[in-house]
Design a protein around this motif. Structure first.
Motif, PDB file in Angstrom:
ATOM      1  N   GLY A 159      -5.536   6.212  -3.910  1.00  0.00           N
ATOM      2  CA  GLY A 159      -6.780   6.052  -4.929  1.00  0.00           C
ATOM      3  C   GLY A 159      -6.316   6.655  -6.037  1.00  0.00           C
ATOM      4  O   GLY A 159      -4.945   6.611  -6.588  1.00  0.00           O
ATOM      5  N   ASP A 160      -7.195   7.350  -6.792  1.00  0.00           N
ATOM      6  CA  ASP A 160      -6.791   7.697  -8.070  1.00  0.00           C
ATOM      7  C   ASP A 160      -6.618   9.457  -8.142  1.00  0.00           C
ATOM      8  O   ASP A 160      -6.419   9.996  -9.119  1.00  0.00           O
TER       9      ASP A 160
ATOM     10  N   LEU B 161      -9.526   7.783   4.691  1.00  0.00           N
ATOM     11  CA  LEU B 161      -8.557   7.007   4.128  1.00  0.00           C
ATOM     12  C   LEU B 161      -7.695   6.141   5.042  1.00  0.00           C
ATOM     13  O   LEU B 161      -6.841   5.396   4.601  1.00  0.00           O
TER      14      LEU B 161
ATOM     15  N   LYS C 283       0.758  -1.368   0.070  1.00  0.00           N
ATOM     16  CA  LYS C 283      -0.001  -0.116  -0.184  1.00  0.00           C
ATOM     17  C   LYS C 283       0.781   1.335   0.044  1.00  0.00           C
ATOM     18  O   LYS C 283       0.731   2.119  -0.726  1.00  0.00           O
TER      19      LYS C 283
ATOM     20  N   VAL D 207      -9.004  -4.160  -3.983  1.00  0.00           N
ATOM     21  CA  VAL D 207      -9.230  -2.674  -4.322  1.00  0.00           C
ATOM     22  C   VAL D 207      -8.000  -1.902  -4.795  1.00  0.00           C
ATOM     23  O   VAL D 207      -7.814  -1.314  -5.810  1.00  0.00           O
TER      24      VAL D 207
ATOM     25  N   GLU E 224      -6.564  -0.540  -8.320  1.00  0.00           N
ATOM     26  CA  GLU E 224      -6.198   0.771  -8.498  1.00  0.00           C
ATOM     27  C   GLU E 224      -4.641   0.834  -9.285  1.00  0.00           C
ATOM     28  O   GLU E 224      -4.439   1.687  -9.861  1.00  0.00           O
TER      29      GLU E 224
ATOM     30  N   ALA F 182     -11.686  13.271  -9.668  1.00  0.00           N
ATOM     31  CA  ALA F 182     -10.681  12.169 -10.010  1.00  0.00           C
ATOM     32  C   ALA F 182     -10.415  12.112 -11.671  1.00  0.00           C
ATOM     33  O   ALA F 182      -9.878  12.924 -12.275  1.00  0.00           O
TER      34      ALA F 182
END
Length: 414
Positions: free
Chosen positions: A284-285, A376, A50, A80, A84, A161
């Motif tokens: 994330g994005d 987050l 991560k 997930v 990503e 995003a």
């Protein structure tokens, strides 16, 4: 005699605490140490994968996450993260497999529809594209064309995003819709968003082919632009595909092809302009976070979201209390966010810092609901935005994960 190991803290418990307060470099070190002695430690592999993804170390992250997948193949969090990861490198076919595993079938279908195309393809041989902004305030606006149709106006907002197209305008264009989801916006407001794609997206002489988009009612924000109709939003995902500079003083945005040569040339050109370098991570994005402070507070993680119209900061109640900022309810007003109307209370930050960049008397707003604070998995103290960056040419370097700020550059940005 008691075993002294019984009194030693579990290193992964310690790593999780570090993660919650945003100490990502320390988390990486602890997780690496654990893996040295326990190569199949799932929690260490997950956390390390991560953090490496936050740093955009794609191949290193993939190695750790796929190893974690071998250890625990059914963990949805891995789907997930892997989705990503593949999304960031435009590998939509592999990303779609993990979207399927998460039961996001509509988005998996959308990603699979790119099978015979190159996402975000630029066919022009030109390396740099310098585009004049139509306006800077209350947010930057540029002119675009979608699928070779008439020109329309899009605002720039890295709080988004994927590029967002107004839902009614998307229907006018006849865009295919691949399903819906619920997004969270300012003040915790939620709204339905739809997924789509476009064949071409043109900004001046830059044309991007085969691009993912979101669809959402955008035209209501036009009221903030004095009658100028706004039909969409350019967000972080498009910026991510270039070395992008949002140059506020010179009222332009510059898209450079993301090559080492272009990056070296840019850095060489600004060397004498006293650039400020701010390292960041991306979750994330589009959640780009970096350290800053409010009124000489202890360091807090801030989300760089350029889309606060006219303002420079949104703070959590925790942050405002620590910075000794008092709120005056009598000044409350109703603002407009992506999810609709939001009650906000204005205030002024005496000194706002973002890395080594500092600005004084920055306007901020407070909303009672700040969902980003713990959303987050780690603490985010606030959002840094438009007013703070107006004196700067702000460059996004996603390869080296750093923001580059050049202040009051009166010459054309290199």
């Amino acid at each position: 005699m008691k075993d002294s190991k019984l009194n030693q803290p579990n290193p992964m418990d310690y790593a999780k605490v570090l993660f919650q307060v945003g100490k990502f470099e320390e988390v990486e070190k602890v997780a690496n140490d654990v893996i040295q002695s326990d190569a199949e430690n799932y929690q260490a592999l997950l956390l390390l994968g991560k953090i490496l993804l936050f740093k955009n170390k794609i191949e290193e992250s993939k190695t750790k996450l796929l190893k974690a997948k071998e250890v625990k193949p059914d963990e949805k969090e891995l789907d997930v993260l892997l989705s990503e990861l593949y999304f960031r490198i435009d590998d939509y076919q592999n990303a779609s497999k993990h979207q399927e595993a998460l039961d996001r079938k509509d988005n998996a279908k959308r990603l699979l529809s790119f099978k015979d195309t190159i996402p975000f393809e630029v066919r022009n041989e030109k390396h740099n594209y310098r585009i004049k902004l139509l306006r800077v305030d209350p947010l930057p606006v540029i002119e675009v064309k979608i699928n070779n149709q008439s020109s329309v106006n899009f605002l720039i907002d890295t709080g988004a995003a994927e590029t967002v197209i107004d839902l009614d305008y998307a229907k006018e264009l006849g865009l295919e819709i691949f399903g819906s989801d619920v997004g969270t916006f300012a003040g915790g407001k939620q709204a339905v968003t739809y997924s789509g794609k476009v064949q071409s997206f043109t900004i001046s002489d830059l044309t991007i082919h085969n691009m993912l988009v979101h669809l959402l009612p955008v035209r209501p924000v036009s009221q903030m632009f004095g009658g100028m109709q706004i039909d969409g939003i350019i967000g972080t995902v498009l910026f991510y595909h270039f070395i992008t500079t949002l140059d506020y003083p010179n009222e332009e945005v510059i898209f450079r092809k993301k090559t080492d040569e272009n990056m070296k040339k840019y850095e060489s050109n600004i060397e004498k302009l006293n650039p400020i370098i701010v390292p960041f991570w991306m979750v994330g994005d589009h959640f780009m976070v970096a350290w800053g402070s409010v009124n000489n507070s202890d360091p807090i993680l801030m989300f760089l979201d350029t889309g606060l119209a006219g303002g420079g900061f949104i703070g959590s109640k925790t942050t405002l209390d620590k910075a000794s900022i008092e709120l005056d309810e009598s000044k409350a007003f109703i603002g407009l966010g992506g999810g609709g109307k939001v009650k906000a209370i204005p205030f002024v930050v005496d000194e706002l810092s973002f890395g080594d960049a500092q600005e004084k008397n920055i306007g901020g707003v407070y909303t009672a609901n700040f969902p980003l604070e713990n959303m987050l998995g780690f603490q985010i103290g606030g959002i840094i935005s438009h007013q703070f960056f107006k004196p700067y040419a702000l460059t996004f370097d996603f390869k080296n994960m750093k923001f580059i700020l050049v202040r009051n550059n009166t010459k054309a940005t290199p």
